[in-house]
Scaffold this motif. Structure first.
Motif, PDB file in Angstrom:
ATOM      1  N   VAL A 161      11.086   1.721  20.441  1.00 18.24           N
ATOM      2  CA  VAL A 161      10.599   0.760  19.461  1.00 18.24           C
ATOM      3  C   VAL A 161       9.193   1.108  19.010  1.00 18.24           C
ATOM      4  O   VAL A 161       8.841   0.955  17.835  1.00 18.24           O
ATOM      5  CB  VAL A 161      10.634  -0.677  20.042  1.00 18.24           C
ATOM      6  N   LEU A 162       8.368   1.580  19.942  1.00 20.70           N
ATOM      7  CA  LEU A 162       6.976   1.909  19.627  1.00 20.70           C
ATOM      8  C   LEU A 162       6.689   3.377  19.946  1.00 20.70           C
ATOM      9  O   LEU A 162       6.040   3.694  20.941  1.00 20.70           O
ATOM     10  CB  LEU A 162       6.039   0.997  20.426  1.00 20.70           C
ATOM     11  N   PRO A 163       7.180   4.290  19.119  1.00 20.23           N
ATOM     12  CA  PRO A 163       6.931   5.713  19.369  1.00 20.23           C
ATOM     13  C   PRO A 163       5.474   6.066  19.100  1.00 20.23           C
ATOM     14  O   PRO A 163       4.734   5.294  18.492  1.00 20.23           O
ATOM     15  CB  PRO A 163       7.860   6.398  18.359  1.00 20.23           C
ATOM     16  N   ASP A 164       5.075   7.255  19.528  1.00 19.25           N
ATOM     17  CA  ASP A 164       3.700   7.701  19.307  1.00 19.25           C
ATOM     18  C   ASP A 164       3.391   7.869  17.823  1.00 19.25           C
ATOM     19  O   ASP A 164       2.252   7.705  17.385  1.00 19.25           O
ATOM     20  CB  ASP A 164       3.442   9.024  20.040  1.00 19.25           C
ATOM     21  N   SER A 165       4.418   8.222  17.051  1.00 17.32           N
ATOM     22  CA  SER A 165       4.243   8.379  15.608  1.00 17.32           C
ATOM     23  C   SER A 165       5.558   8.069  14.911  1.00 17.32           C
ATOM     24  O   SER A 165       6.623   8.087  15.536  1.00 17.32           O
ATOM     25  CB  SER A 165       3.795   9.800  15.261  1.00 17.32           C
ATOM     26  N   ILE A 166       5.470   7.760  13.623  1.00 17.27           N
ATOM     27  CA  ILE A 166       6.666   7.474  12.847  1.00 17.27           C
ATOM     28  C   ILE A 166       6.504   8.031  11.439  1.00 17.27           C
ATOM     29  O   ILE A 166       5.453   7.874  10.814  1.00 17.27           O
ATOM     30  CB  ILE A 166       6.955   5.952  12.779  1.00 17.27           C
ATOM     31  N   ASP A 167       7.541   8.701  10.979  1.00 17.26           N
ATOM     32  CA  ASP A 167       7.597   9.184   9.605  1.00 17.26           C
ATOM     33  C   ASP A 167       8.080   8.014   8.746  1.00 17.26           C
ATOM     34  O   ASP A 167       9.215   7.553   8.900  1.00 17.26           O
ATOM     35  CB  ASP A 167       8.572  10.362   9.512  1.00 17.26           C
ATOM     36  N   LEU A 168       7.232   7.515   7.867  1.00 14.87           N
ATOM     37  CA  LEU A 168       7.593   6.341   7.067  1.00 14.87           C
ATOM     38  C   LEU A 168       8.622   6.663   5.995  1.00 14.87           C
ATOM     39  O   LEU A 168       9.176   5.755   5.370  1.00 14.87           O
ATOM     40  CB  LEU A 168       6.340   5.743   6.423  1.00 14.87           C
ATOM     41  N   GLY A 169       8.875   7.945   5.763  1.00 15.24           N
ATOM     42  CA  GLY A 169       9.908   8.310   4.797  1.00 15.24           C
ATOM     43  C   GLY A 169       9.507   8.115   3.350  1.00 15.24           C
ATOM     44  O   GLY A 169      10.353   8.121   2.457  1.00 15.24           O
ATOM     45  N   ILE A 170       8.223   7.924   3.099  1.00 22.90           N
ATOM     46  CA  ILE A 170       7.702   7.745   1.749  1.00 22.90           C
ATOM     47  C   ILE A 170       6.428   8.573   1.612  1.00 22.90           C
ATOM     48  O   ILE A 170       5.830   8.965   2.604  1.00 22.90           O
ATOM     49  CB  ILE A 170       7.379   6.268   1.437  1.00 22.90           C
ATOM     50  N   SER A 171       6.027   8.840   0.382  1.00 23.24           N
ATOM     51  CA  SER A 171       4.770   9.544   0.134  1.00 23.24           C
ATOM     52  C   SER A 171       3.916   8.701  -0.812  1.00 23.24           C
ATOM     53  O   SER A 171       4.432   7.862  -1.558  1.00 23.24           O
ATOM     54  CB  SER A 171       5.029  10.923  -0.473  1.00 23.24           C
ATOM     55  N   TRP A 172       2.617   8.940  -0.780  1.00 26.85           N
ATOM     56  CA  TRP A 172       1.710   8.157  -1.622  1.00 26.85           C
ATOM     57  C   TRP A 172       1.884   8.479  -3.100  1.00 26.85           C
ATOM     58  O   TRP A 172       1.680   7.603  -3.952  1.00 26.85           O
ATOM     59  CB  TRP A 172       0.260   8.429  -1.222  1.00 26.85           C
ATOM     60  N   GLY A 173       2.277   9.707  -3.412  1.00 27.70           N
ATOM     61  CA  GLY A 173       2.355  10.076  -4.820  1.00 27.70           C
ATOM     62  C   GLY A 173       1.005   9.864  -5.487  1.00 27.70           C
ATOM     63  O   GLY A 173      -0.035  10.263  -4.960  1.00 27.70           O
ATOM     64  N   ASP A 174       0.995   9.169  -6.634  1.00 29.02           N
ATOM     65  CA  ASP A 174      -0.269   8.902  -7.326  1.00 29.02           C
ATOM     66  C   ASP A 174      -0.728   7.459  -7.184  1.00 29.02           C
ATOM     67  O   ASP A 174      -1.622   7.003  -7.895  1.00 29.02           O
ATOM     68  CB  ASP A 174      -0.146   9.256  -8.818  1.00 29.02           C
ATOM     69  N   VAL A 175      -0.109   6.736  -6.237  1.00 31.04           N
ATOM     70  CA  VAL A 175      -0.421   5.310  -6.058  1.00 31.04           C
ATOM     71  C   VAL A 175      -1.888   5.083  -5.705  1.00 31.04           C
ATOM     72  O   VAL A 175      -2.556   4.208  -6.271  1.00 31.04           O
ATOM     73  CB  VAL A 175       0.495   4.683  -4.975  1.00 31.04           C
ATOM     74  N   ILE A 176      -2.423   5.869  -4.780  1.00 32.17           N
ATOM     75  CA  ILE A 176      -3.812   5.682  -4.347  1.00 32.17           C
ATOM     76  C   ILE A 176      -4.763   5.995  -5.493  1.00 32.17           C
ATOM     77  O   ILE A 176      -5.743   5.264  -5.727  1.00 32.17           O
ATOM     78  CB  ILE A 176      -4.135   6.555  -3.114  1.00 32.17           C
ATOM     79  N   VAL A 177      -4.490   7.070  -6.220  1.00 28.54           N
ATOM     80  CA  VAL A 177      -5.334   7.435  -7.369  1.00 28.54           C
ATOM     81  C   VAL A 177      -5.344   6.302  -8.401  1.00 28.54           C
ATOM     82  O   VAL A 177      -6.394   5.960  -8.957  1.00 28.54           O
ATOM     83  CB  VAL A 177      -4.833   8.751  -8.005  1.00 28.54           C
ATOM     84  N   LYS A 178      -4.186   5.708  -8.628  1.00 24.78           N
ATOM     85  CA  LYS A 178      -4.097   4.574  -9.557  1.00 24.78           C
ATOM     86  C   LYS A 178      -4.916   3.389  -9.061  1.00 24.78           C
ATOM     87  O   LYS A 178      -5.571   2.702  -9.853  1.00 24.78           O
ATOM     88  CB  LYS A 178      -2.639   4.143  -9.732  1.00 24.78           C
ATOM     89  N   MET A 179      -4.880   3.138  -7.759  1.00 24.49           N
ATOM     90  CA  MET A 179      -5.634   2.005  -7.215  1.00 24.49           C
ATOM     91  C   MET A 179      -7.135   2.221  -7.367  1.00 24.49           C
ATOM     92  O   MET A 179      -7.883   1.264  -7.615  1.00 24.49           O
ATOM     93  CB  MET A 179      -5.265   1.769  -5.745  1.00 24.49           C
ATOM     94  N   VAL A 180      -7.591   3.454  -7.219  1.00 22.71           N
ATOM     95  CA  VAL A 180      -9.013   3.753  -7.418  1.00 22.71           C
ATOM     96  C   VAL A 180      -9.391   3.524  -8.881  1.00 22.71           C
ATOM     97  O   VAL A 180     -10.404   2.887  -9.190  1.00 22.71           O
ATOM     98  CB  VAL A 180      -9.329   5.199  -6.988  1.00 22.71           C
ATOM     99  N   LYS A 181      -8.571   4.022  -9.795  1.00 27.09           N
ATOM    100  CA  LYS A 181      -8.851   3.871 -11.220  1.00 27.09           C
ATOM    101  C   LYS A 181      -8.815   2.409 -11.660  1.00 27.09           C
ATOM    102  O   LYS A 181      -9.598   2.001 -12.524  1.00 27.09           O
ATOM    103  CB  LYS A 181      -7.847   4.683 -12.040  1.00 27.09           C
ATOM    104  N   GLY A 182      -7.924   1.639 -11.069  1.00 32.86           N
ATOM    105  CA  GLY A 182      -7.767   0.250 -11.473  1.00 32.86           C
ATOM    106  C   GLY A 182      -8.672  -0.732 -10.747  1.00 32.86           C
ATOM    107  O   GLY A 182      -8.643  -1.929 -11.029  1.00 32.86           O
ATOM    108  N   GLY A 183      -9.471  -0.252  -9.794  1.00 30.11           N
ATOM    109  CA  GLY A 183     -10.412  -1.127  -9.105  1.00 30.11           C
ATOM    110  C   GLY A 183      -9.875  -1.793  -7.862  1.00 30.11           C
ATOM    111  O   GLY A 183     -10.589  -2.579  -7.220  1.00 30.11           O
ATOM    112  N   ALA A 184      -8.632  -1.496  -7.494  1.00 31.42           N
ATOM    113  CA  ALA A 184      -8.098  -2.065  -6.251  1.00 31.42           C
ATOM    114  C   ALA A 184      -8.787  -1.437  -5.046  1.00 31.42           C
ATOM    115  O   ALA A 184      -8.899  -2.062  -3.982  1.00 31.42           O
ATOM    116  CB  ALA A 184      -6.591  -1.849  -6.173  1.00 31.42           C
ATOM    117  N   ILE A 185      -9.237  -0.199  -5.221  1.00 30.00           N
ATOM    118  CA  ILE A 185     -10.006   0.496  -4.179  1.00 30.00           C
ATOM    119  C   ILE A 185     -11.300   0.994  -4.798  1.00 30.00           C
ATOM    120  O   ILE A 185     -11.279   1.653  -5.843  1.00 30.00           O
ATOM    121  CB  ILE A 185      -9.221   1.680  -3.585  1.00 30.00           C
ATOM    122  N   ASP A 186     -12.410   0.658  -4.172  1.00 30.53           N
ATOM    123  CA  ASP A 186     -13.703   1.196  -4.573  1.00 30.53           C
ATOM    124  C   ASP A 186     -13.961   2.427  -3.708  1.00 30.53           C
ATOM    125  O   ASP A 186     -14.030   2.324  -2.481  1.00 30.53           O
ATOM    126  CB  ASP A 186     -14.808   0.156  -4.372  1.00 30.53           C
TER     127      ASP A 186
END
Length: 218
Positions: free
Chosen positions: A43-68
Motif C-alpha cells: 500500500v505504501l511503497p518507497d516510490s510510485i509511478d503516477l502514470g502521468i507527466s506534467w507536459g506543459d501544465v507547470i509552464v502554463k501555471m507560471v504564465k497564468g500566475g498560479a505559480i510565482d
C-alpha cells in the motif's frame, strides 16, 4: 454485642465485594508478522509511478500566475527546470519529493476550469466565500490570490465525458485529514488530489488504476 455485629458486617461486605471484583485482563500488544509488513509495503511503497507527466501544465501555471517563480523556488529550489520547460517523463513520487508534487498539484486543482469546481459546493453554495478556504486562501506561492485563481484557467482540456468521470471519481475519494471528498477540495490535499485525477483522466488512465494510485497518494 454491637462490636460483634459491626465486625460481621465488615466481614460480609468484604466478602461481597471480593466476589464482585474481577481483575482486569491485560491484552498483549500483537507483534506484526512479516506478512503484515509486506502488505503495508504494497500500500505504501518507497516510490510510485503516477502514470502521468506534467507536459506543459507547470509552464502554463507560471504564465497564468498560479505559480510565482521566485516564491516557488525559495520553497523548492529543485524545481527550477520544471518551471521553465515542458516535461514528458512520468512523475515518480517518493517520500522525498512528495511535498514538491503536492505543491504542484495543489494550484492545478484550484485553478483548472472544471465542472467539479463551478458546479460543486465551492462554486455554488460558497461562491462568495470561495477565497476563504484553506485550498484557496492558503495558496501563497502564486502571483495571484488563490480565490481569484479558482476555476479560472484551462490548464487541462477535458471533454464532457471526462468532466463527468472526474466528478464521479473525485466524489468517491475521501481524504484522511478531514473526511471530505475530493469533489469538495477545500484543503491543499483535496486540491492536489483533484489535480491528479484531472491529469489521470485526461491521460485516459483506467478508472480502477486511478483509484489504486489515489490510495497511495493519499
Amino acid at each position: 454485642m454491637k462490636r460483634i455485629l459491626l465486625t460481621l458486617l465488615f466481614v460480609g461486605l468484604a466478602f461481597y465485594l471480593g466476589t464482585k471484583y474481577v481483575a482486569p485482563v491485560t491484552v498483549p500488544v500483537p507483534v506484526p508478522k512479516v506478512a503484515d509488513l509486506s502488505q503495508t509495503a504494497d500500500v505504501l511503497p518507497d516510490s510510485i509511478d503516477l502514470g502521468i507527466s506534467w507536459g506543459d501544465v507547470i509552464v502554463k501555471m507560471v504564465k497564468g500566475g498560479a505559480i510565482d517563480r521566485e516564491k516557488f523556488l525559495k520553497r523548492h529550489p529543485e524545481a527550477e527546470k520544471l518551471l521553465q520547460e515542458s516535461n514528458t517523463n512520468n512523475i515518480i513520487m517518493t517520500q522525498e519529493n512528495s511535498a514538491l508534487i503536492l505543491n504542484l498539484l495543489w494550484p492545478l486543482g484550484i485553478t483548472n476550469k472544471a465542472k467539479v469546481l463551478s458546479e460543486g459546493v465551492m462554486g455554488t453554495k460558497y461562491k462568495d466565500q470561495v477565497g476563504s478556504f484553506a485550498s484557496t486562501g492558503g495558496w501563497t506561492l502564486g502571483s495571484r490570490d488563490g480565490g481569484k485563481l479558482f476555476d479560472s484557467q484551462t490548464l487541462i482540456k477535458l471533454t464532457s465525458d471526462q468532466e463527468d468521470l472526474v466528478q464521479k471519481i473525485a466524489s468517491n475519494i475521501y481524504r484522511p485529514c478531514c473526511g471530505n471528498n475530493t469533489a469538495f477540495p477545500d484543503c491543499n490535499h483535496g486540491a492536489g488530489m483533484l489535480g491528479f485525477v484531472e491529469m489521470a483522466v485526461a491521460a485516459a488512465m483506467p478508472e480502477d488504476e486511478i483509484y489504486k494510485k489515489a490510495l497511495i497518494i493519499n
